[in-house]
Design a protein around this motif. Structure first.
Motif, short mmCIF file in Angstrom:
data_model
loop_
_atom_site.label_atom_id
_atom_site.label_comp_id
_atom_site.label_asym_id
_atom_site.label_seq_id
_atom_site.Cartn_x
_atom_site.Cartn_y
_atom_site.Cartn_z
N ALA A 32 0.82 -1.22 0.00
CA ALA A 32 0.00 0.00 0.00
C ALA A 32 0.85 1.27 0.00
O ALA A 32 0.39 2.33 -0.41
N GLY A 33 2.08 1.15 0.45
CA GLY A 33 2.94 2.33 0.49
C GLY A 33 2.74 3.14 1.76
O GLY A 33 2.00 2.75 2.67
N THR A 38 -5.93 9.54 2.44
CA THR A 38 -6.73 9.75 1.23
C THR A 38 -7.56 8.51 0.94
O THR A 38 -7.24 7.40 1.39
N THR A 39 -8.59 8.69 0.18
CA THR A 39 -9.41 7.53 -0.20
C THR A 39 -8.65 6.60 -1.13
O THR A 39 -8.87 5.39 -1.10
N TRP A 43 -8.43 2.64 -0.47
CA TRP A 43 -8.83 1.64 -1.48
C TRP A 43 -7.69 0.69 -1.77
O TRP A 43 -7.90 -0.51 -1.98
N GLU A 44 -6.48 1.21 -1.81
CA GLU A 44 -5.31 0.37 -2.04
C GLU A 44 -5.18 -0.69 -0.94
O GLU A 44 -4.91 -1.85 -1.22
#
Length: 133
Positions: A32-33, A38-39, A43-44
């Motif tokens: 995911a990083g 943020t959305t 979502w990731e």
């Protein structure tokens, strides 16, 4: 099933589920990083299959832990439930290429040593099995 066999299978399953959970979280966050509120980032994470590995691990750990607590003495059971720290350290070295400090190795050895001491102490205080006619 004998009590000893029940404990070996039960705590082995608990260790596997707990390890799956921790490794899945590590892999999910790696994919995911860096966290950003943020959305897109959410979502990731939500669609990353490793997050579901973590959820499965948590559910499996919960069910296994509740089953073990019905039969195992709380002190040794609680100590043994922390074996995943040792397995996660081992996987971190083998799979993720991380390096352990001397304190991490010492901590892992102390966890294992403590569990061995508690299990031997508990075995000494166990009443002998009663014979049935």
């Amino acid at each position: 099933m004998s009590t000893k066999r029940f404990y070996i299978i039960g705590f082995g399953a608990l260790m596997l589920f707990d390890t799956l959970t921790q490794v899945s979280f590590k892999l999910a966050t790696t994919h995911a990083g860096e966290f950003t509120p943020t959305t897109t980032w959410l979502w990731e994470v939500f669609f990353n299959p490793w997050i579901y590995g973590a959820v499965i691990g948590y559910i499996g750990s919960f069910i296994t832990w509740m089953t073990l607590l019905k039969h195992a003495p709380v002190g040794p059971a609680f100590a043994a439930s922390h074996l995943e720290v040792v397995t996660v350290l081992a996987i971190s070295v083998l799979y993720f290429g991380e390096h352990l400090s001397a304190m991490q190795v010492l901590g892992a050895l102390l966890i294992v040593g403590g569990i061995i001491c508690l299990s031997k102490s508990e075995a000494e205080h166990e009443p002998p099995p009663q014979e049935t006619a």
